[in-house]
Design a protein around this motif. Sequence first.
Motif, PDB file in Angstrom:
ATOM      1  N   THR A  32       3.980  59.526  37.012  1.00 11.67           N
ATOM      2  CA  THR A  32       4.785  60.740  38.245  1.00 11.67           C
ATOM      3  C   THR A  32       4.707  62.316  36.227  1.00 11.67           C
ATOM      4  OG1 THR A  32       5.823  59.845  39.589  1.00 11.67           O
ATOM      5  CG2 THR A  32       5.657  62.250  39.115  1.00 11.67           C
ATOM      6  N   SER A  33       4.196  63.022  36.181  1.00 13.22           N
ATOM      7  CA  SER A  33       3.976  64.488  35.732  1.00 13.22           C
ATOM      8  C   SER A  33       4.574  65.572  35.971  1.00 13.22           C
ATOM      9  CB  SER A  33       2.918  64.620  35.335  1.00 13.22           C
ATOM     10  OG  SER A  33       2.005  65.210  36.260  1.00 13.22           O
ATOM     11  N   VAL A  34       4.279  66.400  35.486  1.00  7.82           N
ATOM     12  CA  VAL A  34       6.213  67.292  36.218  1.00  7.82           C
ATOM     13  C   VAL A  34       4.543  68.404  36.428  1.00  7.82           C
ATOM     14  CG1 VAL A  34       6.253  69.845  35.360  1.00  7.82           C
ATOM     15  CG2 VAL A  34       7.369  67.320  34.504  1.00  7.82           C
ATOM     16  N   ALA A  35       3.269  67.901  36.290  1.00  6.78           N
ATOM     17  CA  ALA A  35       2.356  68.495  37.070  1.00  6.78           C
ATOM     18  C   ALA A  35       1.808  68.183  38.576  1.00  6.78           C
ATOM     19  CB  ALA A  35       1.154  68.921  36.238  1.00  6.78           C
ATOM     20  N   ASP A  36       2.079  67.163  37.903  1.00  5.15           N
ATOM     21  CA  ASP A  36       2.379  66.109  38.998  1.00  5.15           C
ATOM     22  C   ASP A  36       3.244  66.709  41.177  1.00  5.15           C
ATOM     23  OD1 ASP A  36       0.194  64.276  38.608  1.00  5.15           O
ATOM     24  OD2 ASP A  36       1.318  63.302  38.236  1.00  5.15           O
ATOM     25  N   LEU A  37       4.398  66.832  40.552  1.00  6.24           N
ATOM     26  CA  LEU A  37       5.686  66.819  40.751  1.00  6.24           C
ATOM     27  C   LEU A  37       5.662  68.576  41.412  1.00  6.24           C
ATOM     28  CD1 LEU A  37       8.463  65.773  38.749  1.00  6.24           C
ATOM     29  CD2 LEU A  37       8.190  65.525  41.070  1.00  6.24           C
ATOM     30  N   TYR A  71      12.624  73.130  37.656  1.00  3.34           N
ATOM     31  CA  TYR A  71      13.838  72.985  36.071  1.00  3.34           C
ATOM     32  C   TYR A  71      14.686  73.927  36.725  1.00  3.34           C
ATOM     33  CZ  TYR A  71      10.196  71.283  32.910  1.00  3.34           C
ATOM     34  OH  TYR A  71       9.360  70.431  32.600  1.00  3.34           O
ATOM     35  N   ALA A  72      14.321  75.495  37.424  1.00  4.04           N
ATOM     36  CA  ALA A  72      15.559  76.125  37.734  1.00  4.04           C
ATOM     37  C   ALA A  72      16.346  75.326  38.389  1.00  4.04           C
ATOM     38  CB  ALA A  72      15.485  77.529  38.369  1.00  4.04           C
ATOM     39  N   GLY A  85      15.138  68.968  34.261  1.00  2.00           N
ATOM     40  CA  GLY A  85      13.371  68.029  33.854  1.00  2.00           C
ATOM     41  C   GLY A  85      13.581  67.259  35.149  1.00  2.00           C
ATOM     42  N   LYS A  86      12.405  67.038  34.883  1.00  5.21           N
ATOM     43  CA  LYS A  86      11.914  65.326  35.339  1.00  5.21           C
ATOM     44  C   LYS A  86      12.946  64.490  35.726  1.00  5.21           C
ATOM     45  CE  LYS A  86       8.118  62.038  34.978  1.00  5.21           C
ATOM     46  NZ  LYS A  86       7.131  61.820  33.594  1.00  5.21           N
ATOM     47  N   ASN A  87      13.610  63.907  34.424  1.00  2.00           N
ATOM     48  CA  ASN A  87      14.722  63.095  34.394  1.00  2.00           C
ATOM     49  C   ASN A  87      15.100  63.267  35.552  1.00  2.00           C
ATOM     50  OD1 ASN A  87      16.890  61.385  32.869  1.00  2.00           O
ATOM     51  ND2 ASN A  87      15.275  59.955  32.622  1.00  2.00           N
ATOM     52  N   GLU A  88      15.973  64.414  35.532  1.00  2.49           N
ATOM     53  CA  GLU A  88      17.442  65.298  36.022  1.00  2.49           C
ATOM     54  C   GLU A  88      16.541  64.840  37.529  1.00  2.49           C
ATOM     55  OE1 GLU A  88      18.473  66.589  31.664  1.00  2.49           O
ATOM     56  OE2 GLU A  88      16.280  66.823  33.694  1.00  2.49           O
TER      57      GLU A  88
END
Length: 194
Positions: free
Chosen positions: A28-33, A45-46, A50-53
């Motif tokens: 799962t990429s950030v773009a997917d999210l 992000y705000a 990030g993705k891990n959080e």
Amino acid sequence: MARAKEFDPDAALQSALELFWRRGYEATSVADLVEHLGIGRASLYATFGGKNELYLKAMDRYAELRDPLLLAELSQPGPALPAVRAVVRRFAAEAASPSGRLNGCFVTNTAAELAPHDPAAARRVEISWERLEAPLHSALVRAQAQGELPGDRDPRALARLLLVLLQGIRVVGKASDDPARVRDAAEQALTLLD
């Protein structure tokens, strides 16, 4: 003046949970999210970090949804062993179901994918396992006190055995196309409670 959020963070978190659960962390990429949640990258992000959080928050959400149900199942008044058996059989049925094969268990998936190298994920996995083992142990102690479980059985060891069995059922259920494999294993393990 700060702008108001134009999305529901709770609904976005639930959507992230579903995507991570279905695809896993690495796939799962950030773009997917961003696409799946329907929010901008800056908003992601705000709001979540990030993705891990976001993944860790999704794990927390999963626990919020699942853990109370298990505790309620195992802490009902009356005979305790039927509840323990029902939980084991439910896990086996879920693991053998089409959705169980598709997604597996979010915690078990995390244990295999992230826990070996992500301490925060590993802590959450351990907490989840403790939340499964503790009510199993309590139910088995109660069963022993009520004469349902022989006095020579160790409720702590049995609870740990069942924890490992249930996690293994999730793994095998996800990978196997033979539902009898998990059902037979569950039924065989339950004979240890006789």
